[in-house]
Structure formats: C-alpha cells, structure tokens
Design a protein around this motif. Sequence first.
Motif, short mmCIF file in Angstrom:
data_model
loop_
_atom_site.label_atom_id
_atom_site.label_comp_id
_atom_site.label_asym_id
_atom_site.label_seq_id
_atom_site.Cartn_x
_atom_site.Cartn_y
_atom_site.Cartn_z
N ASN C 16 -9.01 32.98 23.80
CA ASN C 16 -8.37 34.29 23.68
C ASN C 16 -7.61 34.67 24.95
N HIS C 202 -29.19 39.21 38.71
CA HIS C 202 -28.52 40.38 39.27
C HIS C 202 -29.42 41.09 40.28
N GLN C 346 -27.41 44.56 22.58
CA GLN C 346 -26.64 43.59 21.80
C GLN C 346 -26.68 43.89 20.31
N GLY C 404 -17.47 43.36 21.97
CA GLY C 404 -17.99 42.05 22.34
C GLY C 404 -17.20 41.37 23.43
N SER C 407 -17.92 42.65 29.43
CA SER C 407 -19.05 42.03 30.12
C SER C 407 -20.28 42.91 29.90
N GLY C 408 -21.45 42.33 30.18
CA GLY C 408 -22.70 43.04 29.90
C GLY C 408 -22.76 44.41 30.55
N GLY C 435 -30.04 43.54 32.81
CA GLY C 435 -28.98 42.55 32.79
C GLY C 435 -27.65 43.05 33.34
N1 ATP Z 1 -16.15 35.30 21.93
C1 ATP Z 1 -16.11 36.14 22.97
N2 ATP Z 1 -14.97 36.77 23.23
C2 ATP Z 1 -14.91 37.61 24.25
N3 ATP Z 1 -15.94 37.87 25.05
C3 ATP Z 1 -17.10 37.28 24.83
C4 ATP Z 1 -17.25 36.38 23.79
N4 ATP Z 1 -18.51 35.91 23.79
C5 ATP Z 1 -19.12 36.52 24.80
N5 ATP Z 1 -18.28 37.35 25.44
C6 ATP Z 1 -18.61 38.20 26.53
O1 ATP Z 1 -18.85 37.46 27.67
C7 ATP Z 1 -19.76 38.12 28.50
C8 ATP Z 1 -20.82 37.24 28.94
O2 ATP Z 1 -21.48 36.93 27.82
P1 ATP Z 1 -23.01 36.71 27.86
O3 ATP Z 1 -23.48 36.68 26.48
O4 ATP Z 1 -23.25 35.52 28.70
O5 ATP Z 1 -23.55 37.99 28.70
P2 ATP Z 1 -24.01 39.48 28.39
O6 ATP Z 1 -25.39 39.56 27.96
O7 ATP Z 1 -23.04 40.17 27.57
O8 ATP Z 1 -23.92 40.04 29.86
P3 ATP Z 1 -25.09 40.41 30.85
O9 ATP Z 1 -25.84 39.21 31.15
O10 ATP Z 1 -24.43 40.93 32.04
O11 ATP Z 1 -25.86 41.42 30.18
C9 ATP Z 1 -20.32 39.24 27.68
O12 ATP Z 1 -19.72 40.42 28.07
C10 ATP Z 1 -19.92 38.92 26.30
O13 ATP Z 1 -19.76 40.09 25.57
#
Ligand code: ATP
Lengths: 356, 314, 515, 334
Positions: C16, C202, C346, C404, C407-408, C435
């Motif tokens: 993307n 973190h 989530q 989605g 970032s977290g 997180g």
């Molecule tokens: N297909 C995707 N397109 C865009 N962003 C994505 C996609 N998949 C994951 N992300 C984003 O990438 C980031 C990292 O993803 P990940 O699942 O590793 O962490 P997270 O749990 O969201 O973040 P944190 O650990 O800080 O809580 C997240 O913000 C997630 O929403």
Amino acid sequence: MKNRSELTLELTGIVGAAIAAVAIGFLVILCISTEPLTAIQSFLFDPFANPFNFGTVLNKMTPLLFTGLALAVVFQAGVFSMGAEGQLYVGAFTGSLVAVYVHGLSAWVHIPLILLCAVLGGALYGLIPGVLKAYFRADEIVSTLMLNFIATLGVSYFLNNVFKDPTSGGYARMNFIDKESLLGKFIDGFPAHSGLFIALGTVAIVYLLLYKTRWGYEIRLVGKNALFAEYGGIRIKRVVVLSVVLSGALAGLGGIVEVLGIHGTLKDNFSVGLGFDGIIIALLARNHPLGVVVASFFYAYLQVGGQLMQANTDVPRELAIIIQVLLVLFVSAQAVFAYLRQRKTVRVTGGVDVAQ
Amino acid sequence: MLSNLWEQVINLSLFAVLLRVTVPILLSALGGLISDLAGVINIGLEGLMLISAFASIAVGSLTGSWVLGVVAGIAASVLISLAMGFFTLRLKVNIIIAGFAVNIFGSGVTVFLLNVLFGATGNYNPSDLDKIPTVIIPGIESIPVVGKLLSGHNLMVWVALLAVLFCYYMLYRTPYGGHLRSIGEAPDAARSLGIPVERVQYSALMWSGVFTGLAGSYLSMGMTSMFVKDMTAGTGFLALAVVVFGNRNPLGVFFGALIFGLATAVTTMIETTAGSGVPSQFVKMIPYIVTIVALVILALRKHRKQLAMSGAGA
Amino acid sequence: MADLLEMKNIHKTYPNGTKANQGVNLKIREGEIHALVGENGAGKSTLMKILFGLEQPTDGELRYKGQPVTFHNPKDAIAHGIGMVHQHFMLVPSFTVAENIVLGIEKRRGPLSLFTDRKAAVKSVQQLSESYGLRVQAEAKVETISVGQKQRVEILKALYRGARLLILDEPTAVLTPQETDELFVALRQLVTQGYTIIFITHKLREVMEISDRVTVLRAGKTIGTLATKETNKEEISRLMVGRDVLLRVEKKAANPQDVVLAVENLSVADNRGSIAVKQLSFSVRSGEIFGIAGVEGNGQTELVEAITGLRARVGGSVRFLQQELTGLDVLGIRNLGIGHIPEDRQSRGACLTASIQENLILDLYRQKAFNRGGLLHQANLKQKVDELIAHYDIRTKSGDFLAGSLSGGNLQKVVIARELSKDPKLLVASQPTRGVDIGAIEFIHREIIRKRDEGSAVLLISAELSEVMSLSDRIGVMYNGELVAILENNHALTEEEIGFYMLGVKKHEKKAMGS
Amino acid sequence: GCASGAKQQSSTDNSGGASGKAALKVAYYVNGTLGDKGFFDSAQAGLEKAKKDLGIDLKTVEGGTNQADWAAGLESLVSGGKYEVIVVGTSQMKEIAIDIAKRYPNQKFIYFDEMIKDVPNLYSMLYSQSEGSFLAGAFAALVTTSTELPGANPDKVIGFVGGMDIPIINDFKAGYEQGAQYVDKDVKVIASYVGDFSNAPKAKELGLAQYNTQNVDISYNVAGGAGLGLLEAGKEVGKYSIGVDGNQNPLYPGSVLTSMMKNIDQSIYRALELHIQGKLAYGTNEVLGIKEGGVGLAEDDLYKQHVPKSIQDKMAEISKKLSGGEIQVKSIMQ
Ligand SMILES: Nc1ncnc2c1ncn2[C@@H]1O[C@H](COP(=O)(O)OP(=O)(O)OP(=O)(O)O)[C@@H](O)[C@H]1O
Ligand SMILES: Nc1ncnc2c1ncn2[C@@H]1O[C@H](COP(=O)(O)OP(=O)(O)OP(=O)(O)O)[C@@H](O)[C@H]1O
Ligand SMILES: [Mg+2]
Ligand SMILES: [Mg+2]
C-alpha cells in the motif's frame, strides 16, 4: 518510483488475466465451431449491436440488481444469507396477489401498492432466518437454504391449487395482470422495461442507506466487527434481523419487478437461480451497491452474449455457459477492485514514508 | 398410513432406504467438511458430484469396470477441485464465486460431453453397466434381523460409514489433520510455523473432491445405473447445510446426514402412500422443515448449556 | 564477540506504499539480549518479520553467521535456528498447549507412523517447560489459559523448534510485573545456555533491566545502537521520540466529590460459567482516580464488562449517580455518560477495517447534531472528527483512512479520543496504555488526569503496577475475584505491599473496607 | 484442428437437399434445454429427420430454464428475419408466441403442444396426452390383475410417478386414472412426484417404495429424464413400468412393457412437409389424439414379445373405441 512500476505490474496482471480469459474462451470456440469469428463477434459485440439486444441486456440486468443488492446488504452485516431466491418468490407471490386480485385502482396507486406488498412479503420471509439467527443462534446458511426450498414449494402449491388461472394450460400461472399495472417499456421498440429505473433508484437508496444513514453505519459496523459494535451500544440482534429483513425486501421487490416487467403474471418456477446469481453479483461487487450495478451489467452482458452466440452460430449452449463462467472467474481473479482501491490510497498518500 | 410406516420400520425396509438416501449426502458433506475445516468453504459440491457421476459412468461403461469408473469419477472431481484451488488460492478468486462457477460448469460440461462422447442429449443409461456391487455377507444374510441390517447393502454404504471414521482419524489423530484444522482456525499461526498453508488447502480441496467424487459415483453407478443431466438436484447444497448443521465435525456430519436421510426416507414413504391427502408440495417440505426445527433445537440446547454453565439462566 | 546476525540497509515498502523500513542496520552478537525500541510504527515488527521470513525486504542484505542468507518463508528461518514470538499471539485456540507447541513437527506413532503421538507431545512439552522454567499446562486448551501462559507457550514453540536466536516482539505488553519477572528469569537462563535474544519493548525499565545492548529505530531508520550500561532511560527516550519525554506523571492532589459509581456485592460469571467476581463492593467519586491493581485474570475483565453492560451479572448492584444500572443495556449505559476504554483495542475498542472517522463517531452518530432523521450529517461529523484528530494528536493524513493502518499508539489515541471527548462522568479505563510507546503513554496519562481534574470519576484497571501507582488516588487490589484491599495511595504505599495483596498473601478484613 | 463432432445442429450443412431450390430455413426455439427425453427432444428428432429427408436448414436454440429469457430469445430469432419457419412449443410459450406472431405477421410459426386459434401465420398442434394416458392406464389395470405376467400380483394397485405436481403432468395422471377405472373400478392409483425432471435417484426411490411396499406391480413414468430412475426400479425388482413421450420399451425389455408416445416428431415432420408443399394450413390448429396418430402406445416387437396376447387384444379394442369416439377422455387442461 518503485510503486509506479509495481502498480504497472499489477495492471499488466489484470489486463493479462482478462486477455487470458478471452483467449481461452476463444480457443475453445475455435476448437468447436466452424465459424469461430462470427461466434466471437457475436459473443462480444452483438449485445450492443442493436437496441433490441441491448434492451435485453438491461432487462436481464434488472433482477440481478435487486438480488445483488439484497445480498450486498446482508453480507455487509456479516450474515451469510443464501435466501434471496426464496424471498424473491415470496415477494413475487404477495405482490402478484395484489396485482391480480385488486382492481379498480389507478396505476399510480396500484403499482406502488403491488411493490409495497412484494416488499412486505420478502421482508417477512427474511424475518424468519433473521430471527432464527439473532435469537435462536440458528446458522443462516442452513436456514436460508432450507427456506428457499420451502418457499418455491409453497408458492408452487398456492399457484397450482388456489390461485391458478383456469386457462393457464400445462403450467400454472395466475391471471394476467392488467396492462396498466405492468411496468411497460419506456421507449417504443426498445425492449427494456421501466423496472430498470426502479432498480437503479433502489441502488441509490441502498447506497445512501448503507453509507449515509445511521442504520447503514450500524449494519456495516456489525458486519465488520460485532464485538466493537456491541461495545458501542449497537443492538446487534436487531441489526442482524434488520439486515436480513431488508435483504428480503429487496429480493421480493426484485421478484415483483420481474413479474410486472417481463412475465405479466406470476408463473410457476419463474426464477431459476436469480437469488443465487445475486450472491455472485454481490461478491463481485464487494458488497458495494455501486459495484452491484457494474457487476450486474457485466453478468447480464455475458449471458446475453452467450445466448446470441448460441443463436447465431453453431456453438452449443453449454459451451457458451462454460465460457461465461471462465470469464467471470478470470475477471474476479486478481482483485480488480482491490487494485483500484489500492491505487487510490497510494495516490492519496503518495506512497510516502511513515515519519510522523 | 401410520401403520404402514410402522410396518416398514419393523421389517427394516425403511432402514435400507435410509442408508441408500443418506450415502450421497453423507459423502459429499464429508467432502464439504474437510475443505470447510481448512478454511476453504466449498460451494461447488453439487458440480463436483455431477462431474464425478458423469465421469464414473462414462468410464465405467466404456471399460466395463466399476472400479475404473469410480476411480475416474474421483479423478475428475479431484481435478476440478484442484482447478478450484488454483483459482482461489493462486488467482485469489473469491472461493464462493469459484464454487458457484464449478456448479455451473459441472452442469454444462456434463451435458456437453454427453453429447460429444455418446451423442446423447440429457441422459445416458448404458444397458450392461458394471455397477458398484452389493455386499452380501455370507452366513449373516439369513439371520433374521441382523441379516437385513448388515447384509445386502451397496458397497458404497460401507465406504461411506468407513469414510466417517477415516475423516475422524485423519482430522483429529494425524499431524496432517492438525495442520489442516489449524489453518482453518488460525491461518497466520499455521503459516508462522512453516506449515504450507496453500498446499494444505489445496489438499483439503482435493479431499473434498475425493469424497464428493465417491458420492457422484454412487449416484450414477450404485444408487442408479444412469446419468441424467443435473441428477444431483440440490444434493450438494443439502450437504453444505449438513456440514454446518453437523457442527463441523465428522460425527456431527454423520448424524446430520442421518437425520436428513431419515426425513427423506419417511417423506418417500408418505409420497408413495395412497390417499394421504396432503398436497405433494407440503410433503416435500418435510425434510427442510425437519432440518430447520432440528437446527433450532440444537442451537437452543447449546445455548441453554452455556447459560446453565454461567449460572445466568433461570 | 562475533556478530551472529547482521541486517544491512534493509528497506521495506508495503504494497500500500507504506515505507516501513528505510535503510535499517542491525547487528546482533551471539549470546546477547538485544533490545529493539522505537515509537509505534517505527518499523520494529516489520524488521523482525523480515528476519523471520514472513515479509520480504524490498532491498537490503541479511547475513547470518557471516553468510548472506535469504529467508523466503518462516520455514527457512526456523531451519537456521531462528524463532519468533509475535506481537499478537499466533496460537490455535481450540488446540491444547502441547498441540500448539508441536504443530508442524509432530512426533508420530502407529502403523506407517500415520498418527500423531499425543502422549509424546505432552511429555516433551512438559520436559521442555521444566528445563527452561516456563510453566505451562500441556493438556489445557489454549483458549482457556491465561495470557502469561500463552506467552510462555509462544516461547516454548520457538524453543521446541531448536531456535537459538529468539525474537520476542513485545512479549511483556500483556504480562503482569510478576509474569514479566518470571519471563526475565527464564530469558537469563536461556542466555547462559548460549541463546541469543532480540527483545522488543516499549518499557524502558525492561530495557535497562534485561538487555545488553539496545538499538533505537525511528520512522523506519536506525538511530543508533548503545550499550545498555552506558546509557539511561532519558537518553533512549530522547533518541526514540526526538524530544525529552516526561517519564513520571505529574499530578496535583485529588479533590474527590460525590460518589459517582457505587458497586455493591457484585458477582459476575466468566465465559466458562464460574464466578469470577465475588461479592465485590467499592465506590468511585468524581474527581478521583480509583485504580484496581491485580494479576490479570482475577476478575478485572468481568468486572469491567459487568459495569459497562457487556456482561450479565449474577448478583449485586451497580449504581451510577444513584441510578441502578440493572436493566440498562450497553447503549443505555453509554448514554448516561460512562466512557469505556476496553482492554482489547484490536477487537473491542476499535474496528480495524472501518475508517478512523467511523471509529470516532461511535457515540456521535446518534446525537441530534450529527443525524437528522437517520441521515448522517457528513459535514458536521467530518468537522468534529478533524477536531478530534487534531486535539488528540492522532497521526494520520485523513479520517477516511482505515483504523487498521494506524500504529498501535495512534489507534489507542483514537479510542481515547472517542471516550474522553464525550466528557464522561465516569471513565472506565482498562489497560489504557498497553503496547503503546512512551510518547503516547505520556499523552494518555496526561489526558486521564485532566479528566479527573475536570471532575470525572475514573476507574482505572491496569496490569502495570507502576501505572496504577502513578495515576491512582486510591488503589483496590483484586485477587481471585475479590477486592482484598483498598488503599490510600500516599507516599507510604510501596509496590511490595501491593504485591503481597496481589498474590493473595495478605488480605484486609471485609468490614474494614468500604469507603 | 481439434474440432470434434459435437454438433447436433448445424446451420451450414444441408446434405440431403431435396430440390434445386434453396433449403428451407427453420429455427427451433427450445424454451428449456434439450435432453428432457420429452417433447423438446421429440420435436428435435422430428426436425433432424426433416433435415435429413427434406433437406431443411435447421437451427436449434436452447433458451434455458429461465423463463424471463424466452420472449427475448424467441423474438431475436424472429426479428433477424433469417428463418422462414420457426418451430416452438409448450403451453408456457403460448402468450409470448401469440404476441410475437402478431407483431411479425410475415413470419411463419409451427407450434406444438398447445392450441392456438386465429393467428393467421401460426399453425398449432395439440397432443392429447390424456387420451394417450388413458391407454396407459387401461394397460396398467390389465397388467396388475394379469395372471400371465410373473411380476403381477393380485392387488389392484398401479403407480404413477410424475415430475412435478403441475397441470400438464396431472393431465397425464387424469387420463391414466380414467383408463384404469375404465378397465376395473377397483384399481387404485398411487401417484408420487419427484419434484423436478432430473432427480433420477429420487424417482428410483419413489419407484422402489411403490413396488416394494405398496404392492404396485406397474408404474407409469411421467418424469422426463428423472423417470428413467423409475424404469430402473421396475427392472430391479422384477416388476413393470410404462415409458413416456418416446418409445422407452428397449431400455429394459420385458420390464418396460410399453410406452405412451407423443408423436411430436412425426407431426412436426409432417407439418414441415406440408409447408414445403405449400399446403400447411396456417391460422388453424389441430388436436392430435389417438385417431390422428398424435399419441398412442408403443406397440413394437418387444411389446408383442412381452405383453400377453390377451392384453394386446384388449388394448386394441380400447384403442379402437377411443379412435371412434366411443370413449371420451376428460382432460383437466381444457
Ligand atoms: N495491512 C495493513 N495495512 C496497514 N497497516 C497495517 C496492516 N497490518 C498491520 N498494520 C499496522 O501496522 C502496525 C503494526 O502492526 P502490529 O500488529 O505489529 O502492531 P500493533 O499492535 O497495532 O501496535 P502496538 O504493538 O504498538 O500496539 C499497526 O498499527 C497495524 O495496525
Ligand atoms: N502489512 C502491512 N501493510 C501495510 N503497512 C504495514 C503493514 N504492517 C505494518 N505496516 C506499516 O508499517 C509501519 C511500521 O509498522 P511496524 O509494525 O513495523 O511498526 P512497529 O515498530 O512494530 O510498531 P509498534 O510498536 O506499534 O508495534 C507502520 O506505519 C504500519 O502501519
Ligand atoms: Mg510492532
Ligand atoms: Mg397387482
């Protein structure tokens, strides 16, 4: 710039798939037909060759719009209903009763009343699997499949035994509906009937409903993440029921429009799989109402093309159908829609880095 | 009418009917089950079964061997399911669209080939077909009740029963089954463990093809000895319902198919009883209504169990 | 010490267009614990996914034991002795612990070795678990075990596969301090046995405590690698965020007023039907933060769900400003002015596949100003959403983007923005900073305190004891479904004391409590 | 090339050319699909024969089961103006055909299996299936009480397996019942319906149930392709059946004792022949019953071989009475 080339690659893939589909189809035609060029031309271009054929495409598209919408709505709510076929029958039946047996109203009153009754019939029939799912946790795939059988059998019973036109001969149908209450052709000599406008209007309404109203918002949220919706205070059970009821209403409307626009009366077994075609349409359209328009048109175009090819050349019917199927498969391969969406996001974000 | 029915229960003819009508649903439902558990729902059971029914009888009659016929039926059905896999797993076609495509394709291609191979339109019934044999168990045959219960059923009846056990053991007792189920439940987890997700899904579709293939062979070379266009007449969709209805496990599917089979068998009895007076359309609804009612009862029981457990019932 | 692993100039652009890694360099020495830190979205997980073969780098080089390598899939990485524990659990819920651990490399038995040897699996898992000090119930279904156990299962999964280099992506985000301590003991033991560990977190305290060296990422680039001994929290956080971060919360004394939430004899059952909250009583006043400490799984989740209407209760009463909440559904409760930050953002707190706007308007869309006869007022909504995005500093280009894609930390800000902007009279905040990176933690803490100072009552539930202690005015400790203590949070209160209560060692008499 | 001989219909080759004149161009619109073993196939057979013997140029178009396509499908054949005669049939197409015929007055239509009056460019033929079924019913009644046939039992029960519970099928049933009653008032008819025209396994189950548990010894197949299942059931249990539409006697010789034939093929062939001779009376309609040879039992060699002489004689007698109008059969359709 890397993105640009990746996208080009993607685009090439899609165009490639389309070409592959057409090529495979043509290869088969080449093998089987003594007049392959005519066949190919017939398939691809004849649907547009004259107003008659094009009108036929539009007529085929009309019911698909309704069933496609019907399924798009439930799918958006995360309910996997396969019940449009049955709901379409019930809607056509209740609508036809009013169409055939209520007389003396002006068409301006009669037609809306007919449509309303069809909507109610379909909606009520949708209520059953909706309630079964929401309040009894009965899986909707099973219940809707079963209800389809029950609906066709039930309608068939009433048609054959209670509401049959005595002059209907070997196959039961109701009395013919008064001409004034039918959905006629809107241009003389052009076979498309005005149900198309009802369908397109319905597309607009469903679009607005799904994307511009609170109910649409609720339906979509429940479909996307029911836990989140529940947490937000959305009454999931009601939304599930609402979505199936709405879907039934749309399917029922599709049924009666087909009756008023094409058949002129309710005929036994008049729909062969319109409800199931709707599933394909909705999935092709990614459950988006505007996508449903494109998908229905495409599907109708393929069907008419196949029929014309069969009529104009020596390609047998089954082969025409197989080629249609191949085309649908190849077109839905490679996720054209995903590609378009992706291209849009990349255009908006410019594909830049994540520095914030 | 009721006494008549009772008589048939007693003399076990209803039992034989039950087995006969259950087999195609059961086999194809097992096929649907395996792919469903692997996360690739197979809507194309109907088409696969039809293709297999055709391939079986075509090869069976040309070679004069039911074994080859069944093998051909399975092969054809497997081939198409692999093609389905290609479209969905490689080309990312929606699996449900692919399933419907297989159904449409199956209906068309069988009629087409019927014409090409046999010059026949719509149906084919070779006169000297080597049918899938009936298993007569010597000795047992003459024992009153047991004989009728166990002997004289088509081989495919036994295959279907064994298939239930086979599926159970394969899915729950072998590493492969574990991989397959993990993919359906948590594909990312499976992938992160190096399980080849796509390949297992291909194989699941293949199993789908195998069992649906058996069902198809049985339709054209066991239950009947003919091919009639669209002769599956919705069995594949019923099988799909049975998969869900059977709680997505082999034993559940077995009981689901039995319930459906029983409803069908009883319906057949009613339909052939003179003067029942009930319109035929309503009689035909019986299996569908029974299924819905059973579905609701099962769901309610499950729900009540949960409520009882949480103490929040009452 | 030799470099076990070198990642050189790694670039990764997602389909993307997100450039998650832009020239990252990372060197890992054999036998070290190497911390990897950075803000949410800095590219840590992406880098590790590349190392584990889950993602392919757009550009760059991987050297393992001096040799250039490419991992096309996790299998390749596993074959090289690399194991990864993912940020989100990668477990099959309906499988047992043992089944999860051996999945993919099962021992076989029976004719032709057709069948899974389940006994052997259980046995080897038990052995493994003992030898590394990672306690698990081998035969329990994963869906029934605690998060701490799940985390251990994940590590055992990697060890079972013979991993020598372990990647742990935020393993402590969901762990209690006790569980974290246990984990660290196990990790240290692993290192003495020659294992190498990459540790993402973190929590700077953890970095200081466990790591030998630390690498900081920012916006997809390596900022630097430091020896832990030679640095400090302040320096690391400055490198991560690019500015000084307040690591301690500053707040004034509380000024509690009327009772807003009164819980009396509340009993709640969990999903499996056993009573998880037993006859609980407490109250929260406006202008105070009441913190609930406790090891996770002691009924906190059920308590919160019962208060917010997501779960039926078995007995007792919950009153909000004198009004009994029984009979009200989630909507009714939300409408009274109760905000809820759920522990699981989530799935509960956000809808990742919906746009940011759709996530933010979860309450707004029902209000008159934003919907006329059911028709949503797009312009008003958009204006409001833009306001929220600006005010809560949600870093996105537009509210139309999918949640989605955040970032977290930013996703958490969406939840916070939604729940705080409704000016709740009561805020139920569950694990509000789980997180989330330090910059965002600072921000969220400030916002919560501000709400308190504006007169809201805050019920804070956190597994992070330091968070509870630094934010709360009073602290209740939950153990085994009961509130075993309610303590005034003054200077005399120590972590140790709370810890005793949390572990059930100490318990207040019932009648001594109340408020 | 890889071209195979899949073509059952071709618009290009007209081998058996009858005269020097350009071949008569005929299109056949099937409002369904071929392979029904019923009227569509039968009509196609007649047209194929005409192609061979009369040298017509034939184009068959299958409209499929979706009724919504039929009007457009037929009209597109007509509006192209390529065909001199269009053959179409069944009562389901009646209104559509009338409408189109009126709008295209220069197009000639040959219509089968329905009565259409007063359309000057359309000739129609109706086959009295009730008359034919009367014969079948009488035959079945004779069989079920027969002492000469080993599979017959003393119970006076005969079977009927229909495709669907719809008027056209029930018209067969009505004739069948009248025929049976005519022979013996006590004969009971067990009627079952498959639910469609393709589920052969289901038809077989129905047949088995009739034979095994209802003491049926002969059953009448009116279920198209599915009905083959019934015939097989009869064969399997050593009982009897009656075929339909075409001659199905050879399928299971000795078990399928006779077939009720609707001679659509012959009548269409005849009509085309008349058309070529310029003698076909467009604007009129005919009911083709037993007298006209439109319907009748298949009395082939197998019939002669397997059916007891006494029954054959009895049937000849009844047949004569029907032709002579001495027996009137009531159809439920008019
Ligand atoms: N297909 C995707 N397109 C865009 N962003 C994505 C996609 N998949 C994951 N992300 C984003 O990438 C980031 C990292 O993803 P990940 O699942 O590793 O962490 P997270 O749990 O969201 O973040 P944190 O650990 O800080 O809580 C997240 O913000 C997630 O929403
Ligand atoms: N599958 C994906 N598709 C597209 N973008 C993604 C994907 N996964 C992550 N991203 C984006 O890449 C960037 C880096 O994400 P990554 O998961 O590596 O961050 P992180 O450092 O692990 O953050 P966190 O601390 O939140 O876990 C983020 O902007 C995220 O949105
Ligand atoms: Mg991460
Ligand atoms: Mg008899």
